[in-house]
Scaffold this motif. Structure first.
Motif, PDB file in Angstrom:
ATOM      1  N   UNK A   1      -6.816  -0.810  10.107  1.00 18.61           N
ATOM      2  CA  UNK A   1      -7.445  -1.676   9.905  1.00 18.61           C
ATOM      3  C   UNK A   1      -7.976  -1.717   8.266  1.00 18.61           C
ATOM      4  N   UNK A   2      -7.382  -0.339   7.467  1.00 19.75           N
ATOM      5  CA  UNK A   2      -7.185  -0.225   5.616  1.00 19.75           C
ATOM      6  C   UNK A   2      -6.113  -0.976   5.254  1.00 19.75           C
ATOM      7  N   UNK A   3      -5.259  -1.090   6.212  1.00 20.06           N
ATOM      8  CA  UNK A   3      -4.078  -1.155   5.355  1.00 20.06           C
ATOM      9  C   UNK A   3      -4.331  -2.574   6.094  1.00 20.06           C
ATOM     10  N   UNK A   4      -4.572  -3.365   7.063  1.00 20.83           N
ATOM     11  CA  UNK A   4      -4.218  -4.767   7.288  1.00 20.83           C
ATOM     12  C   UNK A   4      -5.286  -5.090   6.047  1.00 20.83           C
ATOM     13  N   UNK A   5      -6.704  -4.805   5.727  1.00 18.28           N
ATOM     14  CA  UNK A   5      -7.841  -5.146   5.159  1.00 18.28           C
ATOM     15  C   UNK A   5      -8.173  -5.077   3.260  1.00 18.28           C
ATOM     16  N   UNK A   6      -6.017  -3.802   3.440  1.00 15.62           N
ATOM     17  CA  UNK A   6      -6.708  -2.903   2.041  1.00 15.62           C
ATOM     18  C   UNK A   6      -5.983  -4.140   0.670  1.00 15.62           C
ATOM     19  N   UNK A   7      -6.899  -4.790  -0.445  1.00 11.69           N
ATOM     20  CA  UNK A   7      -6.438  -5.621  -1.412  1.00 11.69           C
ATOM     21  C   UNK A   7      -4.778  -4.844  -2.226  1.00 11.69           C
ATOM     22  N   UNK A   8      -4.834  -3.671  -2.483  1.00 17.00           N
ATOM     23  CA  UNK A   8      -4.080  -2.538  -3.722  1.00 17.00           C
ATOM     24  C   UNK A   8      -2.596  -2.927  -2.557  1.00 17.00           C
ATOM     25  N   UNK A   9      -1.809  -3.363  -2.533  1.00 17.36           N
ATOM     26  CA  UNK A   9      -0.234  -3.406  -2.066  1.00 17.36           C
ATOM     27  C   UNK A   9      -0.246  -1.262  -2.124  1.00 17.36           C
ATOM     28  N   UNK A  10      -0.456  -0.939  -2.678  1.00 16.93           N
ATOM     29  CA  UNK A  10       0.239   0.081  -2.846  1.00 16.93           C
ATOM     30  C   UNK A  10      -0.747   1.253  -2.374  1.00 16.93           C
ATOM     31  N   UNK A  11      -1.925   1.037  -2.373  1.00 17.44           N
ATOM     32  CA  UNK A  11      -2.728   1.220  -1.487  1.00 17.44           C
ATOM     33  C   UNK A  11      -1.605   1.142   0.261  1.00 17.44           C
ATOM     34  N   UNK A  12      -2.187  -0.300   0.576  1.00 16.38           N
ATOM     35  CA  UNK A  12      -1.561  -0.192   1.838  1.00 16.38           C
ATOM     36  C   UNK A  12       0.122   0.214   2.723  1.00 16.38           C
ATOM     37  N   UNK A  13       0.638   0.727   1.584  1.00 14.60           N
ATOM     38  CA  UNK A  13       1.876   0.939   1.710  1.00 14.60           C
ATOM     39  C   UNK A  13       2.048   2.579   2.159  1.00 14.60           C
TER      40      UNK A  13
END
Length: 1170
Positions: free
Chosen positions: A502-514
Motif C-alpha cells: 500500500x505504501x509503495x502504491x501511494x507514496x509520491x517519491x519514486x526513490x521511496x517506492x523503489x
C-alpha cells in the motif's frame, strides 16, 4: 535525500541530543548560576539555542553546504532574561568545535566526564571517527564543520569508509549485529585513552566488514597481476567465495575497487558546483584570509572569477526561492501558533461559541504530518513582539533538515504537553471534560510529567504525530517500514506485505517506492511456498493498481536484480513473478525483456524447481504474446523444456507450456502446417538415425509432445468445421458422456476449457458426429489434413519401429488410443481402422518367410491391436479384436514367421486385467485349432499370459488348456507346453495346482516314450534352470536338483557327440543359476556335487574351458561342506551358509564373464586369494 529514507551513514545521535537536552542543567549546581541571572538564562533553551546558531545547520538545497548566522546567540540570550549574560557550557563547546580547537574541546570533554556532566555535543563529536579524517592541511578559520541538527558532524557519502558502514542494518534477516557493538558505557570509559593514543577510534573489525575488505583486496591483487599473492590470500580465507560478491552476505551492491576508494578518501577539494561555502551576515574580520597564498596573475584569475560569480548568482537565485517558501511556512506556523495558544488558554468549543466562528484551520500538510508536538503550552509566551515568532535562522533551516517534523518547543514543554492537544484539519476539536478544580495549569503540567512518555526520539516523534490525510499516512509508513522490517521475526514478515505494498502504491517519491519494493523482494531470506504466494498476490495487486508503466519501471527491475541470487527460493520468486505479472505488462516488454529473462533462467539455472516455475511462466507468456516473429523462439523453448533432465520440468511443459503454445499456434494457423509436422519429422529422423540403437528417451519426448497436442488439434478441427457457424446454444445442451474423452493431464488440455464452455463443446460434438456420419468431410480442410497427411505418416513411422522395443510399442499404442478416443468412435471406424486394415492384409502372402520383413511381423500389429482396437469396449469391438488376434496367430503360424509381433500384442494387452478373458479366448481358439503349428503357437503364448493372470483363471482356464496340449499327438506341441508349466511353478502358490504341474513335468522326464526326445530334454533343462532359483525351495529340493542329477548321468552315456554337448551346455547354465541358491548339505552331497562331477566328465572331452570352471565349483562346494562340519553353534550355521553361498555366487558370475580368456589363465580362475 528524500524524506523518510534511511541513511546508513547517519547515526541517531540527533534524537539522543534532543532527549538529553534537559539533562545537564538539571544536574548543575547552584554555584554555576551568576548573581542576578534569571532561571530562564540557564534553561535548556538558552543552553542549546546559542550552540545551534553558532553551528550552521546542513542544507539540502543544491550547491549550498552551510549557512552561518553569527550573532544569533546574543539575540537568544537577550530573549531569555536581563542582567549579566553568560554563555552555557554547550555554547562554549560549540564555539571550540567551530574554530577547530579540537584539543581544547577534548580536554573540556574529559573534565566534564570526570565531573559526571557529559555534554551530548562533545560526546557525539568525538564518537564519530569521520571528524578526524579531514583535519590536515586546513587552517581553523577556513574549515567549518557541517553539523547536523543536534550539533554532531555528520559524515557525507564522499568520505564514508568501510569502517563506518552499518552493513548489518540491511542484512536479510534484519540482525543489527548488536552483539558486535561496543557498549556505550565502555566507549565512554575508553574515550580518553583512545583519543590520546590515536586520532581515530580503533573498533574491532566486524565479520561482514572483514569479508567485504577481503573481497576488495583479492580483487585488487588480481587486477594488478599479483596472482600468487591472490592464490595464497584465497587459501587463507577458504570460507569465502571471491568470485561472487553476494557471498559476502551484504544486501548492497558491490562497492568500487580499492583504488577508487583510495583516491576518493582524501581531502581533495570538491568542484565549485558540488559545494560552496556561503556566509550570511558575516563581519569583515571574520572572513577567512590566507596571506601566505601567492596571488595568481590577472589573466588566469579573471575567467575563474567570472565562473565563481556565475555560480554565486545561481546560488543566490536558489536561496531567494527557498527564502520565499520558508517565509510562507513561517506565516502558516505563526497562524497555527496563535490558534494553539487560544485553544490551550480557553476550551476550544467555548472559544468557538463565544466568538461565533470556528477556529482557523491549521496549515496545509503538504504531504507532511501534523506534528502535535507543536501544540505546546503557550501561556508563558508573552504577547507582543517578544512573543512573536521571528525568522530565526534555525527555524528556517528546520524544513530542509527534517522536513517530516517541524518543531516549535518551548523550554517548559513536557512530553505529556506535547501529546495533549491533538488537532485535525478534517475534524472539529475534541472536547474533554474539564475538572472543577482550582489547581494551576503549571501544577497540572507538573503532575502529568510523572506519566512516562517520550516524544523526543525518532520513534517517539512518529508516535506523537497523528496523520491528517491519506498522503500523510503513506509518508509515515515510508519512513517507519525500513526500521520495522529488520526487527520482525522472519516467520511473520509476510504480515508486513500489505503495509509495504500500500505504501509503495501511494507514496509520491519514486526513490521511496523503489526502496519499499526492494524491501518486499528481500523481505524473507528464503521464502517458502506460502510466503511466495503472498508476495506474488501482493505484486499482482500492486500491478493492477499502478498500471503497466509503473510495473515495468518499478517491479521488473526488482526481478532482474535477483535473477542470479544465490538462494533458489529467491530465483523461484523471480520466475513466478514473471508469469504472474505478464497480464499487466506492456506487450512489448512481455515479448522481449520478460521472455529473455525466462529463457536465460531456463538455460542456466541449476535448480529443478526454478526451471519448473520458468516453464510455467513461459506458458503464461505464450498465452499473452501477440508477436508472430516470436513463434520460432517459442518452439525452441518448448523443445528445450521437453529435453530437460528433470521430470518435474517436463511435466510442467506438458501441463502448461505446450497447451498455451498450441493455442497460439492455432491462432497463427501454424498448428497443422508447422508445429505437428516439425515433431513428426524429428521422429522420422530419429528412427532413421537410430536403426541399430534407437534413442528411446528422445522418441518418448517427441511422441509425448504430440500426445499433448491432440486436444488442441481436435479443438481446431471442431472450430473450423463446416458447422461452426451453426454452433449456437438453443435450449438445453446435449449431455457429454463422462468417458467421452481421456482424462486431461491439466485443465489447459480440457476441451471444454479450450472451446470456452462445456455447453459449447456439447453442441460442437453433436454437429461433428452428424457431419461425419451423414454429410462427409468435403471442404473440411483441418480434418482432411489429419486423415490424408498425419495418419499415413504416423502409420509409416509405426512400421519402422523395432518390434523388440517394448517401450516404443507402448508409447505409440497410448498415442493412438488417445487420438482415437479424442476424435470419437465414428472417426476411428471410418478413418483410422480402414487405413490400418488396408496395410495389414491378413493372408500368408503378406508374410515374407524368407526375410521375416512382412508387415505382420512389424510393430504395426501390436499398435493397431492395443492402440486402435481397444479404444472402445463394446461387444462388437471385442469381437473385432479377438478375430484380429486369431487371424494374426494363424497367419504367422502357418507361414512359419517370427511370433514377435504377436508376443508384443499379448504382453501389452496382458498388462490390463480387463483383457485377460479375451486373450484366453484367443488362446483356446489356438488350442482346438486343427493345425499343429497353431496349437504350438498357442502353447508358447500361455507362457506370456500366466505371469499376469490371477490364480483362479490359471486353475480354471490355463492349466486345463495346457494339460490338453501336453497330450497332443504332435510332440512339438507337447514340448511347447513345458515353458508355460515352468512359469506356473514360478508364480503360482496354490499347493494343489503346483502338484498337478509337477506331476505333468515328471511324466515328461519319467515316461519311457520321451527317453530319446532330445528337444524335450533340452526344453526341460532350460526351464528348470530358469525357474529353479525363483520357485519355492521344496520344489527345487525335491524335483529340480534330483532330476538334473539324473539327466547329467544319462548324458554321460550319450553317444552322439552333438547332442551330448547340447545337453551339457544347458546343464552347465542350469547349475550356474542354481549355484546362487541355498542348498542344504544333504542335497549338496547327494545331488549337486555328483551332478557337477558328471557334467565335468562331459566337459573334459567336449569343452575344456568349462571343465576348469566346473572343477573350481566342485572344489568350492566341497570346502563349504567341510567348513560346515567344523562350524560353531547351530544358530550361526544358516547365516554362514548364506554368506558362503553369496560368495560362491559372486565369484562364479565374475568368472562366467571370463570364459573367453585364454586357457593359460583359466587354471587360476577360482583360486582363493592367499
Amino acid at each position: 535525500m528524500a524524506a523518510g529514507s534511511v541513511n546508513p551513514f547517519l547515526s541517531d545521535s540527533d534524537e539522543e541530543a534532543e532527549r538529553r537536552t534537559d539533562g545537564p542543567d538539571k544536574r548543575r549546581s547552584p554555584g554555576d548560576v551568576a548573581p542576578g541571572l534569571g532561571i530562564g538564562a540557564l534553561s535548556p533553551h538558552t543552553d542549546s539555542e546559542p550552540g545551534a546558531s553558532l553551528l550552521s545547520s546542513s542544507r539540502t538545497s543544491p550547491g549550498v553546504e552551510s549557512v552561518s548566522v553569527p550573532g544569533a546567540a546574543a539575540a537568544a540570550v537577550s530573549a531569555g532574561g536581563s542582567g549579566e549574560t553568560r554563555l552555557s557550557v554547550d555554547a562554549i563547546a560549540a564555539q571550540l568545535l567551530r574554530d577547530q580547537y579540537i584539543l581544547t574541546a577534548l580536554e573540556l570533554h574529559t573534565e566534564l566526564l570526570e565531573a559526571g556532566r557529559e555534554l551530548p555535543r562533545l560526546r557525539d563529536y568525538f564518537s564519530n571517527p569521520g571528524n578526524f579524517e579531514r583535519q590536515s592541511g586546513t587552517p581553523p578559520a577556513c574549515k567549518e564543520p557541517v553539523l547536523g541538527p543536534a550539533g554532531q558532524l555528520n559524515r557525507t557519502g564522499s568520505i564514508s569508509t568501510l569502517d563506518s558502514l552499518d552493513f548489518a542494518r540491511y542484512s536479510d534477516d534484519g540482525n543489527r549485529e548488536s552483539d558486535e557493538r561496543v557498549a556505550e558505557s565502555d566507549v565512554r570509559m575508553q574515550e580518553r585513552k583512545n583519543f590520546k593514543s590515536s586520532p581515530e577510534i580503533q573498533e574491532p573489525i566486524r565479520p561482514l566488514e572483514k569479508r567485504a575488505l577481503n573481497f576488495l583486496v583479492n580483487e585488487y591483487l588480481l587486477k594488478n597481476n599479483y596472482k600468487l599473492s591472490s592464490i595464497t590470500f584465497s587459501d587463507e580465507n577458504d570460507d569465502q567465495d571471491f568470485e561472487l560478491w553476494d557471498d559476502v552476505g551484504l544486501n548492497i551492491p558491490k562497492p568500487p575497487d580499492l583504488l577508487h576508494l583510495y583516491r576518493n578518501c582524501g581531502a581533495s577539494p570538491p568542484s565549485p558546483r558540488d559545494t560552496v561555502d556561503v556566509g550570511v551576515g558575516v563581519e569583515a574580520g571574520e572572513l577567512p584570509s590566507s596571506p601566505g597564498t601567492p596571488q595568481p596573475s590577472m589573466n588566469t584569475e579573471l575567467p575563474q572569477q567570472a565562473a565563481v560569480v556565475q555560480e554565486l548568482e545561481y546560488q543566490i537565485s536558489l536561496l531567494n526561492s527557498e527564502k520565499k517558501s520558508l517565509l510562507e511556512k513561517i506565516k502558516k506556523l505563526e497562524s497555527d501558533m496563535r490558534f494553539l495558544k487560544e485553544s490551550i488558554s480557553v476550551p476550544p468549543l467555548v472559544t468557538a461559541a463565544k466568538s461565533g466562528r470556528l477556529p482557523d484551520p491549521g496549515p496545509q500538510d503538504n504531504g507532511q504530518y501534523l506534528d502535535i508536538r507543536r501544540s505546546t503550552d503557550q501561556d508563558d509566551v508573552p504577547d507582543g513582539p517578544a512573543g512573536d515568532i521571528s525568522p530565526d535562522p534555525d527555524l528556517q533551516e528546520a524544513p530542509a533538515v527534517r522536513p517530516q517534523a517541524t518543531h516549535l518547543t518551548t523550554p517548559q514543554t513536557s512530553p505529556h504537553t506535547k501529546l495533549k492537544c491533538q488537532t485535525s484539519q478534517s475534524k472539529a476539536p475534541v472536547e474533554f471534560d474539564q475538572p472543577n478544580r482550582k489547581l494551576s495549569a503549571a501544577f497540572h503540567q507538573a503532575l502529568l510529567s510523572f506519566c512516562p512518555m517520550s516524544a523526543d526520539s525518532r520513534l517517539g516523534s512518529e508516535v506523537s504525530r497523528i496523520a491528517d490525510s491519506a498522503e500523510s499516512v503513506t509518508l509515515m509508513l515510508g519512513r517507519c517500514l525500513p526500521h520495522i522490517v529488520p526487527n520482525v521475526l522472519l516467520a511473520k514478515r509476510e504480515e508486513l506485505i500489505p503495509l509495504i505494498l500500500c505504501t509503495a502504491c501511494l507514496h509520491p517519491e519514486p526513490k521511496e517506492r523503489d526502496q519499499l519494493l526492494h524491501i518486499l523482494f528481500n523481505l524473507i531470506k528464503r521464502p517458502d511456498d506460502d510466503q511466495r504466494q503472498m508476495i506474488l498476490t501482493g505484486c499482482v495487486a500492486f500491478a493492477r493498481h499502478v498500471g503497466p508503466t509503473r510495473v515495468e519501471a518499478e517491479l521488473l527491475p526488482q526481478c532482474w536484480e535477483q535473477i542470479n541470487h544465490k538462494y533458489p527460493e529467491r530465483r523461484l520468486l523471480v520466475a513466478e513473478s514473471c508469469g504472474a505479472l505478464a497480464p499487466y505488462l506492456p506487450k512489448e516488454i512481455r515479448s522481449s525483456l520478460v521472455l529473455s529473462m525466462l529463457q536465460q533462467m531456463l538455460a542456466e539455472d541449476k535448480a529443478d524447481m526454478v526451471r519448473e516455475a520458468v516453464v510455467k511462466s513461459l506458458g503464461i507468456i505464450m498465452g499473452y504474446i501477440d508477436d508472430p516473429d516470436k513463434y520460432s523462439q517459442g518452439l525452441e523453448l518448448m523443445l528445450l523444456s521437453l529435453g530437460d533432465p528433470s521430470e518435474r520440468v517436463v511435466n510442467a511443459t506438458h501441463q502448461v507450456f505446450i497447451p498455451a503454445f498450441a493455442a497460439w499456434a492455432t491462432e497463427l494457423g501454424t498448428l497443422q502446417s508447422q508445429l505437428i509436422p516439425t515433431l513428426l519429422s524429428r521422429i522420422e529422423k530419429l528412427l532413421k538415425d537410430g536403426e541399430h540403437t534407437l534413442d528411446e528417451h528422445r522418441l518418448h519426448t517427441f511422441l509425448s509432445a504430440l500426445q499433448s497436442l491432440i486436444p488442441a488439434l481436435f479443438a481446431a478441427v471442431l472450430q473450423n468445421g463446416p458447422f461452426a457457424d451453426r454452433a449456437r446454444l438453443q435450449g438445453e445442451a446435449p449431455p457429454i458422456e463422462v468417458t467421452r474423452f481421456p482424462r486431461p493431464a491439466s485443465p489447459l488440455q480440457d476441451l471444454a476449457t479450450i472451446v470456452g464452455s462445456r455447453e459449447q463443446l456439447a453442441i460442437l460434438l453433436q454437429l461433428y458426429d452428424h457431419q461425419l456420419g451423414h454429410e462427409g468431410t468435403t471442404g473440411w480442410d483441418s480434418l482432411l489434413w489429419v486423415v490424408n497427411q498425419m495418419l499415413p505418416q504416423l502409420i509409416d513411422i509405426v512400421s519402422r519401429i523395432n518390434i523388440t522395443s517394448g517401450t516404443s510399442v507402448h508409447e505409440f499404442s497410448r498415442f493412438f488410443w488417445r487420438l482415437c478416443r479424442t476424435f470419437g468412435k465414428i472417426f476411428t471406424n471410418t478413418k483410422v481402422k480402414p487405413q490400418f486394415q488396408e496395410i495389414l492384409r491378413l493372408s500368408e502372402e503378406n508374410v515374407d518367410t524368407t526375410t521375416g520383413n512382412g508387415i505382420l511381423t512389424k510393430a504395426t500389429v501390436p499398435i493397431y491391436a492395443t492402440g486402435v482396437l481397444t479404444c472402445y469396449n463394446q461387444e462388437e469391438d471385442r469381437k473385432l479384436l479377438v478375430g484380429f488376434l486369431e487371424d494374426v496367430m494363424t497367419t504367422l503360424s502357418l507361414s512359419h514367421a517370427t511370433l514377435e509381433s504377436l508376443k508384443a500384442s499379448f504382453v501389452e494387452l496382458g498388462a490390463n486385467p480387463a483383457f485377460h478373458e479375451l486373450l484366453l479366448t484367443v488362446l483356446w481358439y489356438g488350442v482346438v485349432h486343427t493345425s499343429a503349428l497353431v496349437r504350438c503357437t498357442a502353447a508358447r503364448m500361455f507362457e506370456l499370459l500366466v505371469k499376469g493372470v490371477n490364480e483362479t483363471l490359471v486353475a480354471q482356464r490355463v492349466v486345463p488348456a495346457l494339460i490338453t496340449l501336453s497330450s497332443d499327438p504332435e510332440i512339438s506341441v507337447r514340448i511347447a507346453t513345458i515353458p508355460a508349466f515352468g512359469t506356473i511353478m514360478e508364480t503360482v502358490t496354490q499347493r494343489e495346482l503346483l502338484e498337478r504341474v509337477k506331476m505333468q513335468l515328471a511324466s515328461f522326464l519319467e515316461d519311457p516314450q520321451y527317453q530319446d526326445q532330445h528337444s524335450l530334454h533340452m526344453e526341460i533343462i532350460r526351464t528348470l534352470g530358469r525357474v529353479g532359483p525363483n520357485a519355492e525351495p521344496r520344489f527345487r529340493d525335491d524335483f529340480v536338483l534330483p532330476h538334473l542329477h539324473k539327466l547329467a548321468l544319462v548324458n554321460n552315456m550319450q553317444t552322439v557327440e552333438a547332442k551330448r554337448l547340447d545337453i551339457a551346455t544347458q546343464l552347465f547354465e542350469a547349475y550356474s543359476a542354481l549355484s546362487c541358491c541355498f542348498i542344504s548339505d544333504e542335497l549338496m552331497v547327494h545331488h549337486f556335487i555328483p551332478g557337477l562331477r558328471c557334467l565335468r566328465s562331459d566337459m573334459e572331452q567336449l569343452s575344456p574351458e568349462h571343465e576348469v570352471i566346473l572343477s573350481s565349483m566342485i572344489k568350492e562346494c566341497e570346502q563349504k561342506v567341510e567348513n560346515k562340519s567344523v562350524q560353531e553353534p547351530q544358530g550361526s550355521a544358516s547365516i554362514a551358509a548364506s554368506l558362503v553361498g553369496e560368495d560362491t555366487r559372486t565369484k562364479f558370475l565374475s568368472k562366467m564373464g571370463q570364459l573367453t580368456t585364454s586357457g593359460a589363465m583359466l587354471a587360476n580362475v577360482f583360486q582363493r586369494k592367499k
